[in-house]
Design a protein around this motif. Structure first.
Motif: not given
Length: 601
Positions: A130, A135, A138, A270, A275-276, A278
């Motif tokens: 990590y 990311n 998530f 990847k 993205p995490p 929001q």
């Protein structure tokens, strides 16, 4: 599994996500089938001179090549169709049947998801992966698990390749090369390659096992690379002579092929992480309401409101339901309901062809990983042809056997690493939780003017003061990697308009519940008119008594007995007449009998 056919929207007809993978399966199958047929014809020419062990071995090799080609072709054919039946994708929890109350542990977890307004992810602990892929925390659990496996396998393969390169290319000699190659073959099979492909090689399994990476393995690889050649050289005189084995280069190439598959798999993951989240988790609205009605009426209204939110006319998934119970003259009640609308597929561009897949970032590395599998299978087919030639014409077999088996293991490893990611689908749905709590008291209500009306009705009502009404609403994003597999929540966004609208509608519904009973049908209105007229007659007065028959007025106390007798004597008799001839009943004003024509007196 049952499938339904209806005239609804085609939004749930999902495209086949395995169409690109099938192209590479066809290529691998074609390569093996062609190689098998070529070897088979070579064996046919060899057997014309007689049957021997070499010809029989080549025949077995041809059969294995044909079987492998047919197996890959069959797997591609089994992925031609991708149907989503009724009830798919699976719910987030076991569903409660219609008309029943119930709950489950998973259903309560969905409720807590809305209460907390946050998506829960597992603690990564001290995993150094990590640090390089932050990311990843998530990402879906399937992606995280695949990343853990590939990273562990990559470290084990890297250490294995470096140790082998040092031992075989730097410090070894002709006397120790065969023993070192045999050692690395056994170690690689037991610790690295065998765990990666454990199970049926052609199964539709998404499982990729971990290499048995440990500190002891890393130390052993370093010691063997540096000290192993020296020790073997010292004791070479005492070691038995080995037949000439040329497996080192083939084993080295196989390890590099597996490492390339691991690197392509990590690059694919990847792009799959994203993205995490929001946005805000969930929206909640609280209302206070007072009503004079049974709380079950609220449950009926909630059912009607949630029915209006069905997607594509498909019923919601119900995960928790608790109907209110009213026992005794006073007490407390609770109404609770958790439902999810039909998950609809998100706008995820499923590639229509190979060029489209290469243009999408989330599929580009996945295509390369599947292409690496096909390329390895082509090399396996060429290696099998070389092995057949060595069998029939004579030559060294160890290199071709090691190359064919080693690259086959690397190819299967690459296919299994890619297959799980090809089946990804993202969905979006709405989850609503309604929670109503309050206290009730029983009461009796009389309807009618106590002083003037003689006819009144009564009704028992349930009085609920300051009832607490809460509504949670959230739009959730979920993902699955297998058509019938479980879904995982990745993100959730509050829907304040939905929560406020439902709470306000429920509060208005409760406050507008009628307390008085009013006639609804035309028959009720007619009967009410008769009751009103009769109530007016019963109100007393000379007009009321005169409008009633004398006997009825005397019985109700509206007329004295003397006045009633006088009224009865002056009232003409309403008794009917009968014909003296035939006995038929006639009216008072008739002069002749309607039956026989006899003159009436």
């Amino acid at each position: 599994m049952s499938y339904e056919f209806s005239d609804r929207s085609q939004a749930l007809n999902l495209p086949n996500p395995y169409r690109i993978e099938n192209l590479f399966l066809y290529l691998a199958a074609a390569a093996l089938l062609v190689a098998g047929l070529v070897v088979l014809f070579q064996v046919r020419g060899h057997l014309q001179a007689g049957i021997d062990a070499r010809g029989a071995s080549a025949l077995v090799l041809a059969v294995l090549l044909l079987s492998g080609g047919i197996a890959w072709m069959w797997r591609a054919f089994s992925q031609l169709n991708y149907f989503v039946g009724r009830g798919l994708p699976r719910g987030l929890a076991p569903e409660i049947p219609e008309g029943q109350d119930g709950s489950s542990k998973a259903g309560q977890e969905v409720r807590e998801l809305l209460r907390n307004g946050a998506v829960f992810f597992e603690d990564p602990g001290s995993n150094p992966l990590y640090r390089f892929m932050p990311n990843l925390i998530f990402a879906p659990y399937a992606v995280r698990a695949a990343a853990h496996r590939l990273a562990q396998n990559g470290v084990a393969l890297a250490a294995y390749i470096v140790s082998m390169a040092l031992a075989l290319l730097v410090f070894s000699n002709a006397l120790t090369a065969s023993w070192l190659g045999l050692f690395y073959l056994v170690l690689g099979y037991l610790v690295i390659f065998q765990p990666m492909i454990r199970g049926n090689l052609t199964a539709q399994s998404n499982t990729v096992q971990n290499a048995k990476l440990s500190i002891g393995l890393l130390v052993l690889l370093v010691v063997v690379a540096v000290i192993g050649p020296v020790l073997l050289a010292l004791f070479s005189a005492q070691l038995p002579a080995l037949p000439e084995l040329q497996i080192n280069s083939a084993l080295f190439f196989s390890a590099i092929a597996a490492f390339v598959a691991t690197a392509l798999g990590l690059a694919t993951l990847k792009e799959q992480m994203g993205p995490p989240p929001q946005s805000v988790g969930s929206a909640q609205k609280t209302e206070v309401c007072t009503m004079n009605s049974h709380p079950a009426k609220l449950m009926e209204q909630v059912d009607r409101m949630l029915m209006e939110r069905w997607k594509e006319a498909i019923p919601n998934r119900r995960y928790l339901r608790q109907s209110p119970e009213v026992k005794g003259r006073q007490g407390q009640f609770r109404l609770e309901l958790v439902e999810e609308t039909q998950p609809m597929p998100r706008e995820r561009a499923t590639p229509a062809n190979l060029s489209h897949a290469l243009a999408l970032p989330q599929f580009r590395w996945l295509v390369l990983l599947s292409a690496w599998f096909a390329l390895l299978m082509v090399i396996v087919a060429v290696g099998a042809y070389g092995l057949a030639h060595a069998l029939l014409q004579g030559g060294d077999l160890s290199f071709w056997i090691m190359l064919t088996l080693g690259l086959s293991v690397a190819a299967v490893y690459a296919l299994r690493s890619a297959h799980a990611l090809w089946g990804r689908y993202d969905f979006r749905s709405t989850v609503i939780w309604v929670d109503i709590q309050g206290s009730y008291e029983s009461a009796r209500m009389e309807m009618g003017n106590v002083l003037a009306d003689r006819l009144k009705t009564e009704k028992d009502v349930i009085n609920i003061e300051a009832m607490t009404l809460r509504v949670w609403a959230s739009e959730i994003d979920t993902v699955l990697f297998e058509r019938t597999g479980p879904r995982q929540v990745l993100a959730m966004r509050g829907l304040p308009d939905v929560a406020q609208g439902m709470a306000a509608e429920l509060r208005g519904f409760g406050q507008e519940r009628p307390t008085l009973i009013a006639p609804q049908s035309s028959l009720d209105a007619e009967r009410a008119a008769h009751i009103g007229k009769f109530n007016q007659l019963l109100g007393g007065g000379a007009g009321s008594a005169a409008a009633l028959p004398a006997a009825t007025a005397q019985a109700l106390g509206l007329m004295p007995a003397s006045q009633a007798d006088e009224s009865a004597s002056t009232t003409p008799s309403l008794k009917g007449r009968f014909c003296s001839q035939c006995g038929a009943q006639t009216a008072l004003e008739d002069r002749f009998c309607g039956s026989c024509g006899n003159a009436l007196a």
